[in-house]
Design a protein around this motif. Structure first.
Motif, PDB file in Angstrom:
ATOM      1  N   GLU A  21     -30.011 -19.638 -33.920  1.00 59.55           N
ATOM      2  CA  GLU A  21     -30.141 -18.539 -34.863  1.00 59.55           C
ATOM      3  C   GLU A  21     -28.778 -18.198 -35.425  1.00 59.55           C
ATOM      4  OE1 GLU A  21     -31.712 -13.887 -35.017  1.00 59.55           O
ATOM      5  OE2 GLU A  21     -31.788 -15.040 -33.136  1.00 59.55           O
ATOM      6  N   ILE A  22     -28.734 -17.965 -36.733  1.00 57.45           N
ATOM      7  CA  ILE A  22     -27.503 -17.576 -37.409  1.00 57.45           C
ATOM      8  C   ILE A  22     -27.431 -16.053 -37.442  1.00 57.45           C
ATOM      9  CG2 ILE A  22     -26.166 -17.755 -39.540  1.00 57.45           C
ATOM     10  CD1 ILE A  22     -27.702 -20.322 -40.162  1.00 57.45           C
ATOM     11  N   VAL A  23     -26.256 -15.481 -37.052  1.00 54.12           N
ATOM     12  CA  VAL A  23     -26.139 -14.020 -36.955  1.00 54.12           C
ATOM     13  C   VAL A  23     -25.118 -13.460 -37.928  1.00 54.12           C
ATOM     14  CG1 VAL A  23     -26.882 -13.969 -34.552  1.00 54.12           C
ATOM     15  CG2 VAL A  23     -24.458 -14.279 -35.080  1.00 54.12           C
ATOM     16  N   LYS A  24     -24.352 -14.290 -38.642  1.00 52.66           N
ATOM     17  CA  LYS A  24     -23.349 -13.806 -39.569  1.00 52.66           C
ATOM     18  C   LYS A  24     -23.438 -14.590 -40.884  1.00 52.66           C
ATOM     19  CE  LYS A  24     -19.887 -12.496 -36.080  1.00 52.66           C
ATOM     20  NZ  LYS A  24     -18.492 -12.716 -35.606  1.00 52.66           N
ATOM     21  N   GLY A  25     -22.884 -13.981 -41.923  1.00 52.26           N
ATOM     22  CA  GLY A  25     -22.795 -14.653 -43.207  1.00 52.26           C
ATOM     23  C   GLY A  25     -24.056 -14.472 -44.062  1.00 52.26           C
ATOM     24  N   ASP A  26     -24.149 -15.295 -45.113  1.00 52.54           N
ATOM     25  CA  ASP A  26     -25.275 -15.200 -46.052  1.00 52.54           C
ATOM     26  C   ASP A  26     -26.603 -15.592 -45.412  1.00 52.54           C
ATOM     27  OD1 ASP A  26     -23.451 -14.466 -47.928  1.00 52.54           O
ATOM     28  OD2 ASP A  26     -23.223 -16.501 -48.760  1.00 52.54           O
ATOM     29  N   LEU A  27     -26.550 -16.448 -44.375  1.00 49.71           N
ATOM     30  CA  LEU A  27     -27.782 -16.922 -43.738  1.00 49.71           C
ATOM     31  C   LEU A  27     -28.111 -16.140 -42.474  1.00 49.71           C
ATOM     32  CD1 LEU A  27     -27.196 -20.754 -44.129  1.00 49.71           C
ATOM     33  CD2 LEU A  27     -28.595 -19.264 -45.561  1.00 49.71           C
ATOM     34  N   ALA A  28     -27.579 -14.964 -42.314  1.00 46.80           N
ATOM     35  CA  ALA A  28     -27.822 -14.165 -41.112  1.00 46.80           C
ATOM     36  C   ALA A  28     -29.301 -13.871 -40.955  1.00 46.80           C
ATOM     37  CB  ALA A  28     -27.018 -12.863 -41.182  1.00 46.80           C
ATOM     38  N   GLY A  29     -29.761 -14.004 -39.732  1.00 44.78           N
ATOM     39  CA  GLY A  29     -31.174 -13.770 -39.439  1.00 44.78           C
ATOM     40  C   GLY A  29     -32.061 -14.981 -39.628  1.00 44.78           C
ATOM     41  N   ARG A  30     -31.502 -16.101 -40.097  1.00 46.99           N
ATOM     42  CA  ARG A  30     -32.283 -17.321 -40.284  1.00 46.99           C
ATOM     43  C   ARG A  30     -32.092 -18.261 -39.106  1.00 46.99           C
ATOM     44  NH1 ARG A  30     -33.264 -18.542 -45.660  1.00 46.99           N
ATOM     45  NH2 ARG A  30     -34.492 -20.280 -44.815  1.00 46.99           N
ATOM     46  N   PHE A  31     -33.105 -19.096 -38.836  1.00 51.97           N
ATOM     47  CA  PHE A  31     -32.998 -20.120 -37.804  1.00 51.97           C
ATOM     48  C   PHE A  31     -32.509 -21.408 -38.449  1.00 51.97           C
ATOM     49  CE2 PHE A  31     -36.030 -17.116 -36.074  1.00 51.97           C
ATOM     50  CZ  PHE A  31     -35.648 -17.001 -34.763  1.00 51.97           C
ATOM     51  N   PHE A  32     -31.826 -22.201 -37.698  1.00 46.42           N
ATOM     52  CA  PHE A  32     -31.271 -23.439 -38.228  1.00 46.42           C
ATOM     53  C   PHE A  32     -31.642 -24.609 -37.324  1.00 46.42           C
ATOM     54  CE2 PHE A  32     -28.127 -22.255 -35.108  1.00 46.42           C
ATOM     55  CZ  PHE A  32     -27.738 -23.456 -34.566  1.00 46.42           C
ATOM     56  N   VAL A  33     -31.496 -25.806 -37.874  1.00 41.88           N
ATOM     57  CA  VAL A  33     -31.690 -27.029 -37.125  1.00 41.88           C
ATOM     58  C   VAL A  33     -30.730 -28.060 -37.707  1.00 41.88           C
ATOM     59  CG1 VAL A  33     -33.553 -27.817 -38.630  1.00 41.88           C
ATOM     60  CG2 VAL A  33     -33.357 -28.766 -36.344  1.00 41.88           C
ATOM     61  N   THR A  34     -30.145 -28.883 -36.849  1.00 41.73           N
ATOM     62  CA  THR A  34     -29.244 -29.938 -37.280  1.00 41.73           C
ATOM     63  C   THR A  34     -29.392 -31.127 -36.356  1.00 41.73           C
ATOM     64  OG1 THR A  34     -26.953 -30.483 -37.794  1.00 41.73           O
ATOM     65  CG2 THR A  34     -27.326 -29.117 -35.860  1.00 41.73           C
ATOM     66  N   VAL A  35     -29.022 -32.281 -36.855  1.00 41.35           N
ATOM     67  CA  VAL A  35     -29.107 -33.501 -36.061  1.00 41.35           C
ATOM     68  C   VAL A  35     -27.915 -33.546 -35.106  1.00 41.35           C
ATOM     69  CG1 VAL A  35     -29.146 -36.012 -36.140  1.00 41.35           C
ATOM     70  CG2 VAL A  35     -30.310 -34.692 -37.921  1.00 41.35           C
ATOM     71  N   ARG A  36     -28.221 -33.817 -33.853  1.00 41.11           N
ATOM     72  CA  ARG A  36     -27.152 -33.821 -32.850  1.00 41.11           C
ATOM     73  C   ARG A  36     -26.356 -35.119 -32.924  1.00 41.11           C
ATOM     74  NH1 ARG A  36     -27.491 -32.190 -26.436  1.00 41.11           N
ATOM     75  NH2 ARG A  36     -25.270 -32.471 -26.023  1.00 41.11           N
ATOM     76  N   VAL A  37     -25.048 -34.974 -32.844  1.00 43.12           N
ATOM     77  CA  VAL A  37     -24.113 -36.091 -32.810  1.00 43.12           C
ATOM     78  C   VAL A  37     -23.484 -36.145 -31.419  1.00 43.12           C
ATOM     79  CG1 VAL A  37     -22.030 -37.065 -33.859  1.00 43.12           C
ATOM     80  CG2 VAL A  37     -23.671 -35.814 -35.282  1.00 43.12           C
ATOM     81  N   GLN A  38     -23.218 -37.363 -30.955  1.00 39.80           N
ATOM     82  CA  GLN A  38     -22.566 -37.499 -29.648  1.00 39.80           C
ATOM     83  C   GLN A  38     -21.162 -36.858 -29.709  1.00 39.80           C
ATOM     84  OE1 GLN A  38     -23.940 -38.543 -26.893  1.00 39.80           O
ATOM     85  NE2 GLN A  38     -25.885 -39.049 -27.935  1.00 39.80           N
ATOM     86  N   ASP A  39     -21.099 -35.609 -29.240  1.00 43.75           N
ATOM     87  CA  ASP A  39     -19.869 -34.806 -29.337  1.00 43.75           C
ATOM     88  C   ASP A  39     -19.613 -34.140 -27.982  1.00 43.75           C
ATOM     89  OD1 ASP A  39     -17.720 -33.316 -30.053  1.00 43.75           O
ATOM     90  OD2 ASP A  39     -18.764 -32.094 -31.556  1.00 43.75           O
ATOM     91  N   PRO A  40     -18.743 -34.723 -27.130  1.00 45.92           N
ATOM     92  CA  PRO A  40     -18.479 -34.122 -25.809  1.00 45.92           C
ATOM     93  C   PRO A  40     -17.825 -32.746 -25.900  1.00 45.92           C
ATOM     94  CG  PRO A  40     -17.715 -36.406 -25.917  1.00 45.92           C
ATOM     95  CD  PRO A  40     -18.033 -35.984 -27.312  1.00 45.92           C
ATOM     96  N   GLU A  41     -17.194 -32.413 -27.029  1.00 44.60           N
ATOM     97  CA  GLU A  41     -16.490 -31.141 -27.149  1.00 44.60           C
ATOM     98  C   GLU A  41     -17.412 -29.972 -27.480  1.00 44.60           C
ATOM     99  OE1 GLU A  41     -13.524 -31.609 -30.056  1.00 44.60           O
ATOM    100  OE2 GLU A  41     -12.356 -33.099 -28.932  1.00 44.60           O
ATOM    101  N   LEU A  42     -18.719 -30.276 -27.803  1.00 44.85           N
ATOM    102  CA  LEU A  42     -19.616 -29.211 -28.249  1.00 44.85           C
ATOM    103  C   LEU A  42     -19.839 -28.174 -27.163  1.00 44.85           C
ATOM    104  CD1 LEU A  42     -21.503 -27.976 -30.344  1.00 44.85           C
ATOM    105  CD2 LEU A  42     -23.315 -29.484 -29.500  1.00 44.85           C
TER     106      LEU A  42
END
Length: 635
Positions: free
Chosen positions: A91-112
């Motif tokens: 869920e996004i809590v700040k900015g123009d998209l506040a209150g919206r849910f998001f989805v993204t493709v996961r990348v192999q990122d050990p630092e996440l």
């Protein structure tokens, strides 16, 4: 008290009838609906609804690039992050998209994970459930395949699907559904008398069994198309009051091997259960063609079906009450095993009707037609020599349609005459543009036919001469009305027909000194008569009483089959050609003498045709009387 009990019984009976009707064809029965309800329908609907909900939720979520997602994490603008094997949600809590849910493709990122801990963002892991997509990916194609296959099976195997491929697809008429009796059949009295014995056996079998007699197992109706074979079979069933099983010979033959034999077995099994009854197979030649006639091979589906039919017919118990009737117009190609005693024992010829038969048929078809007082059905029957029952039925219908088109209240003799001309010659084309020269040639051509017919003996009286175009290629015609039906033709009568056919061409030669293409059909028919006289009838003085027919013709149908190789020498073939040419040359010479001697009548008749286009009635009879008097043949 008694009245109250009676009302209660009446009300209860009415409720029972309502329940029965609702359970057997009225409103849907709820209990029956539950019995037909399937758990698989519910499961399929649940899966589809779940998939649709998931797709709707996916459309409501914001699709973020992975780099944008990490930037939001660094800014602390997300919360409740769900880490899946392939996707990251939250869920996004700040900015123009506040209150919206998001989805993204996961990348192999050990630092996440370290970055999430550093920003104090709550996160959790979740395994993605792919079972819904997997099931639908298999279920939907399979459902489409099953639906398509079921559709094909219903089309090929009848309304019951693939399980009914071997079922006989016949029409079954109950005792009172046939609706045809011997009163509806006319013109074939001998055939009706022959089949009366079948009716008597079906009505009273003990009469024959008492003396040890056995009724014929099969009756084969043979005759030209339209003579009433199917109607006669229905009349037998209607007279006997028994069920009538009707099938066509082509209904047995399928592309699947063994289906035809299975249908034959099913047909006879049902017939035995409904005995006494009649099985009628129309167009038997489609099924019963002689074995071995197939050039591809002898072991085909049609022959297996025929073999099963032979077994079923020969396997009947004595006096089982099942009569087999079949109709064909090609009996010469049927398998001999079908025609032997014990199968089709009795062969009934359904001939073309004579003049009395045609009159009786016309009376049957004219029962529901309003006729004028001048209509003479005997005269109509005389003008329709060679017509069969179907032709006569069409004639009455055409006359009624013509009267309706002319806004008449009754059908008159003029409509019958016009209907006869339309059936024989084709549709009248008064508006066809013909130049005067062609019209004159047609007038002299038809006048030549009529004048020769009036001059030579053994010809039918001329009834009408017309130069109005009809049909596709007929620019005119000469109509002769036979005085009686003929079944034999003498040599002199055939020669007289030759003279009449050549009259039109010879008239063109005498008047114009040239010939046209209008005599093509006349020459073809004249050549056929001359060839038959020489090769089939033994009417050649030079060759003597011998026939050179290559193969017997079908008595009921012109099959157009290719003739076999000739069985005579080249010398004989040359003599045959010379005899045919001699007959035609002699006829041509005689017709020339007749027309030259009576040139004045030829000119007179041609002039009348050019003025009136049609010559008939008193005007034609006056010319005919003068011609016959001039020939010394006055009656």
């Amino acid at each position: 008290m008694a009245r109250k009990e009676e009302e209660q019984r009446g009300f209860q009976g009415m409720m029972n009838r309502i329940k029965d009707s609702m359970g057997s064809g009225g409103a849907p029965d709820p209990t029956r609906r539950k019995m037909h309800f399937s758990f698989w329908y519910f499961l399929l609907a649940l899966l589809v609804i779940s998939w649709l909900q998931d797709q709707m939720l996916m459309q409501q979520k914001v699709q973020l690039p992975y780099s944008h997602f990490k930037q939001l994490v660094r800014e602390g603008a997300v919360r409740n992050v769900i880490l899946g094997p392939h996707k990251v949600k939250g869920e996004i809590v700040k900015g123009d998209l506040a209150g919206r849910f998001f989805v993204t493709v996961r990348v192999q990122d050990p630092e996440l994970v370290h970055l999430l801990d550093q920003q104090g963002i709550s996160y959790t892991g979740r395994l993605e459930n792919k079972w819904l997509e997997a099931i639908l990916s298999w279920l939907l194609p399979m459902a489409l395949f099953i639906a398509f296959w079921s559709f094909l099976m219903r089309r090929m195997g009848g309304p019951q699907g693939v399980l009914s491929v071997g079922k006989a697809r016949m029409k079954i008429y109950a005792e009172k559904e046939v609706g045809v009796t011997f009163d509806d059949v006319a013109g074939i009295e001998e055939a009706k008398t022959e089949l009366g014995e079948i009716v008597e056996f079906l009505k009273n079998p003990e009469k024959f069994q008492r003396l040890g007699g056995k009724i014929p197992k099969g009756v084969l109706l043979v005759g030209a198309p339209g003579t009433g074979k199917t109607l006669l079979a229905k009349a037998v069933a209607g007279e006997a009051g028994v069920p009538f099983f009707s099938m066509s010979g082509s209904d047995f033959v399928e592309m699947f091997v063994g289906v035809g034999a299975a249908r034959v077995r099913d047909l006879f099994a049902q017939a035995k259960q409904n005995a006494p009854c009649i099985i009628f197979i129309d167009e038997l030649d489609a099924l019963g063609k002689a074995r071995g006639m197939n050039p591809v091979g002898g072991h085909d589906e049609r022959e297996q079906t025929l073999n099963q039919l032979l077994v079923e017919m020969d396997g009947f118990e004595a006096n089982s009450g099942v009569i087999i009737m079949a109709a064909t117009n090609r009996p010469e190609i049927l398998d001999p095993a079908l025609l032997r005693p014990g199968r089709f024992d009795r062969h009934v010829a359904v001939d073309k009707p004579d003049i009395r038969g045609r009159e009786a048929i016309l009376k049957i078809h004219a029962r529901h037609v309003v006729l004028e007082d001048d209509v003479d059905l005997h005269m109509v029957a005389a003008m329709t020599s060679g017509f069969v029952g179907a032709d006569l039925a069409n004639l009455v219908n055409e006359a009624a349609l013509l009267a309706a088109r002319r806004s008449k209240d009754k059908v008159g003799m003029a409509e019958f005459q016009e209907a006869i001309d339309r059936i024989i010659g084709g549709l009248e084309k008064k508006n066809r543009a013909i130049n005067p020269k062609e019209k004159e040639i047609v007038a002299y051509h038809e006048a030549g036919h009529a004048l020769v017919a009036m001059s030579v003996p053994h010809t039918d009286p001329v009834n009408k001469v017309s130069i109005i175009p009809r049909g596709i290629a007929a620019l005119g015609y000469t109509q002769q009305m036979p005085t009686e039906d003929r079944y034999l033709m003498t040599r002199q009568e055939l020669l007289s027909r030759l003279y009449v056919l050549l009259g039109g061409r010879v008239a063109e030669e005498i008047v114009f000194g040239d010939v046209s293409t209008g005599a093509q059909n006349d020459l073809q028919r004249a050549t056929d008569i001359a060839r038959s006289m020489v090769m089939e009838y033994g009417m050649s003085e030079k060759l003597g009483p011998v026939t050179f027919a290559r193969e017997p013709r079908s008595p009921f149908l012109d099959t157009g089959a290719a003739p076999r190789a000739r069985e005579f020498s080249e010398k004989t073939a040359q003599e045959i050609d010379e005899e045919i040419s001699r007959l035609l040359d002699d006829a041509h010479e005689k017709v020339g003498r007749i027309l030259k001697e009576k040139r004045e009548y030829l000119e007179r008749l041609a002039k009348d045709l050019l003025e009136k286009e049609v010559v008939e009635g008193d005007a034609l009879r006056a010319i005919e009387k003068e011609v016959r008097n001039a020939s010394g043949q006055a009656e």
